[in-house]
Design a protein around this motif. Sequence first.
Motif, short mmCIF file in Angstrom:
data_model
loop_
_atom_site.label_atom_id
_atom_site.label_comp_id
_atom_site.label_asym_id
_atom_site.label_seq_id
_atom_site.Cartn_x
_atom_site.Cartn_y
_atom_site.Cartn_z
N GLU A 159 1.18 -22.15 -20.65
CA GLU A 159 2.59 -21.80 -20.54
C GLU A 159 3.04 -21.63 -19.09
O GLU A 159 4.23 -21.54 -18.82
CB GLU A 159 2.88 -20.52 -21.33
N TRP A 160 2.09 -21.52 -18.19
CA TRP A 160 2.42 -21.36 -16.77
C TRP A 160 2.14 -22.62 -15.97
O TRP A 160 2.15 -22.59 -14.73
CB TRP A 160 1.63 -20.19 -16.18
N ARG A 161 1.94 -23.73 -16.63
CA ARG A 161 1.62 -24.97 -15.90
C ARG A 161 2.77 -25.44 -15.02
O ARG A 161 2.57 -26.25 -14.12
CB ARG A 161 1.26 -26.07 -16.90
N PHE A 162 3.98 -24.92 -15.27
CA PHE A 162 5.12 -25.30 -14.43
C PHE A 162 4.83 -24.97 -12.96
O PHE A 162 5.28 -25.65 -12.05
CB PHE A 162 6.39 -24.59 -14.89
N ALA A 163 4.07 -23.89 -12.74
CA ALA A 163 3.76 -23.50 -11.37
C ALA A 163 2.88 -24.54 -10.69
O ALA A 163 3.05 -24.82 -9.49
CB ALA A 163 3.06 -22.14 -11.37
N LEU A 164 1.97 -25.14 -11.45
CA LEU A 164 1.11 -26.18 -10.88
C LEU A 164 1.92 -27.43 -10.54
O LEU A 164 1.72 -28.05 -9.51
CB LEU A 164 -0.01 -26.52 -11.86
N ARG A 165 2.87 -27.77 -11.43
CA ARG A 165 3.69 -28.96 -11.16
C ARG A 165 4.58 -28.74 -9.96
O ARG A 165 4.74 -29.62 -9.11
CB ARG A 165 4.53 -29.29 -12.40
N ALA A 166 5.18 -27.54 -9.88
CA ALA A 166 6.10 -27.27 -8.77
C ALA A 166 5.38 -27.22 -7.43
O ALA A 166 5.95 -27.56 -6.40
CB ALA A 166 6.82 -25.94 -9.02
N ALA A 167 4.11 -26.80 -7.46
CA ALA A 167 3.36 -26.68 -6.21
C ALA A 167 2.58 -27.93 -5.86
O ALA A 167 1.90 -27.96 -4.83
CB ALA A 167 2.39 -25.49 -6.31
N ALA A 168 2.68 -28.97 -6.71
CA ALA A 168 1.86 -30.16 -6.49
C ALA A 168 2.10 -30.77 -5.12
O ALA A 168 1.15 -31.13 -4.40
CB ALA A 168 2.13 -31.19 -7.58
N GLY A 169 3.37 -30.92 -4.74
CA GLY A 169 3.66 -31.55 -3.46
C GLY A 169 3.33 -30.68 -2.27
O GLY A 169 3.12 -31.17 -1.17
N ARG A 170 3.25 -29.35 -2.48
CA ARG A 170 2.99 -28.46 -1.36
C ARG A 170 1.54 -28.57 -0.88
O ARG A 170 1.22 -28.15 0.23
CB ARG A 170 3.30 -27.03 -1.76
N ARG A 171 0.66 -29.10 -1.72
CA ARG A 171 -0.72 -29.29 -1.28
C ARG A 171 -0.79 -30.35 -0.17
O ARG A 171 -1.74 -30.38 0.60
CB ARG A 171 -1.59 -29.71 -2.46
N GLU A 172 0.24 -31.20 -0.13
CA GLU A 172 0.28 -32.22 0.91
C GLU A 172 1.09 -31.68 2.08
O GLU A 172 2.17 -32.15 2.39
CB GLU A 172 0.89 -33.50 0.36
N ALA A 173 0.59 -30.64 2.70
CA ALA A 173 1.36 -29.97 3.75
C ALA A 173 1.59 -30.87 4.95
O ALA A 173 2.59 -30.79 5.62
CB ALA A 173 0.63 -28.69 4.20
N ALA A 174 0.64 -31.75 5.24
CA ALA A 174 0.78 -32.64 6.39
C ALA A 174 0.35 -34.05 5.98
O ALA A 174 -0.71 -34.53 6.38
CB ALA A 174 -0.06 -32.14 7.54
N PRO A 175 1.14 -34.72 5.14
CA PRO A 175 0.72 -36.02 4.64
C PRO A 175 0.53 -37.05 5.73
O PRO A 175 -0.29 -37.96 5.60
CB PRO A 175 1.85 -36.41 3.69
N ALA A 176 1.27 -36.93 6.81
CA ALA A 176 1.14 -37.92 7.88
C ALA A 176 -0.23 -37.87 8.54
O ALA A 176 -0.68 -38.83 9.15
CB ALA A 176 2.23 -37.71 8.93
N ALA A 177 -0.92 -36.73 8.41
CA ALA A 177 -2.22 -36.58 9.04
C ALA A 177 -3.32 -37.32 8.30
O ALA A 177 -4.41 -37.53 8.84
CB ALA A 177 -2.57 -35.10 9.16
N ASP A 178 -3.08 -37.71 7.07
CA ASP A 178 -4.11 -38.38 6.27
C ASP A 178 -3.46 -39.54 5.51
O ASP A 178 -3.15 -39.43 4.32
CB ASP A 178 -4.74 -37.38 5.30
N PRO A 179 -3.25 -40.67 6.17
CA PRO A 179 -2.57 -41.80 5.52
C PRO A 179 -3.28 -42.29 4.27
O PRO A 179 -2.62 -42.67 3.29
CB PRO A 179 -2.56 -42.87 6.62
N GLU A 180 -4.62 -42.29 4.28
CA GLU A 180 -5.35 -42.78 3.10
C GLU A 180 -5.11 -41.88 1.90
O GLU A 180 -4.89 -42.35 0.78
CB GLU A 180 -6.84 -42.86 3.41
N ARG A 181 -5.15 -40.57 2.13
CA ARG A 181 -4.88 -39.62 1.04
C ARG A 181 -3.44 -39.76 0.54
O ARG A 181 -3.19 -39.73 -0.67
CB ARG A 181 -5.14 -38.19 1.53
#
Length: 531
Positions: A159-181
Amino acid sequence: MTATASTWEDLVTTALLGTERRPPSVPSHGREAPVALLDEAAQQTLRRRAGLLPAQAAALPRPAPADSRPPLPPAAARRLSMLLTARPGTGGGGRRGTAPDLVELLPQWLSLADGRGYAAPPETLPALLEAARGRTDLRPAVISFAGPRALWLAGLNPEWRFALRAAAGRREAAPAADPERSRQLWEEGLFAERVALLTALRGQDPAAALALLESTWSTERAEDRLMFLDSLRSGLSVEDEPFLERALADRSRNVRATAAELLSGLPGSALSLRMAARAATCVSLDRSGGEPCVVVEAPHACDAEMERDGVVAKAPNGRGERSWWLGQLVEAAPLATWSERLGGHTPEEIVALEVADGWEGELHAAWCRAAVRQGDAAWARALLGSPSAPEAAGPGAVGPAQRAKLLTTLGAVERADWVAAFISAHGLSEAFQLLGVCAVPWSAPLGRAVVDALDIARDAGSYPWSFSGVMGLAERCLDPAEAARLAPLTATPDEAENTAPGAGAYWSEAFQRLESTLRLRATMAEELGAA
């Protein structure tokens, strides 16, 4: 009798059909059929449970991650518990009493606590997630304040999975630093993760974000293309123009319209120049009379090239086609077009010109939309006009909603000053939407204007319920320092001859609630400021 699957199924079938239609196949031993059936079912249930083998123990969940932020001060932790257990407390008959509405103060408390870097008490995490589950407006603040332990906890409760979905993009705090990821997440991630990635990357490396989007553009669904295209608003530049020009030929009408809107916001783009040329043929300055006036000749047709550039051919019900097309052309044309086209006048002078044949409303409304789209403060000021103008309608404003949009192009201080002057001149009847675009807490002049207008409304003798929306905003947005000014307004005034029965008492309650709410907000801030 040995319990078997077929026997159990036979008992269930007999129970569903009824013993009169299907007698049970168990010995009765003198019992009535229903009793014999239930006795046999009870025995078989006991045997089934006793025969269960113990399941293999599941692995323990991984430990919750550490939260390095400092703990809340004790007083603030107690306050959080109070806010999380509060329930909306509105009374009947429009009366809310004098106590602050704690439910409405929770978002502000979360913002303050998170801004000061505190960690959420572990024992409050379930209540925080439950509050966010029921109120989507709380989710960003709760996820940020609750921290990594809340996400760990959300992984254990569907019932709390919404928190995981909402935070999914925040794990990519610096996407430019890891182009392959980034590329792997773009190609394999969930839609929400991909949107979050594109938005984050757009803020760091717009060109890399555009290249990522182009790599899969032709295979994306129309609704996904629309969302991805909308993310290009951040960091929009001339480097995006070739891609957006190609998007004008997209299969989806909504995608084409969004691409055209983005291109029209790019100064000097080919589309904006095409729209400017079209709009200029429709609007001109006539100097043949005593005073110059603006003459409008709306388009007689919407050709394929206009449609490709984002003009919607079919007018809504109740709108004339020609005026509909004209509005779209003027809205998409750069506002700089009009100074050159209309005699070198300034925006204020252009807006003040007479418009012939009743086209003023349509033309000014299109200029309003153009000013908002292009973020042009000079044109917004001209179209807003003076806040004290008669009927509070600036020369181009078509209503409170349009004025509110124009105000967003101004700086926070200028915006608050304009709204304060508007309220001082015209009261609160049309101020709700305007107040909604002002920075919080309200500036001192704006706060004084709102309180003075509420006082005037009270003296007029009406009930306060017509101003409940503004009063609710004041509870959340007034500077707590204004509480001292409210004390004289909390008294119940004598009822005048023309006032509504009991209105004074209702207003007294409303001002008492406003004062107590401001004092509570000040206390909350002090509690969070304690070491």
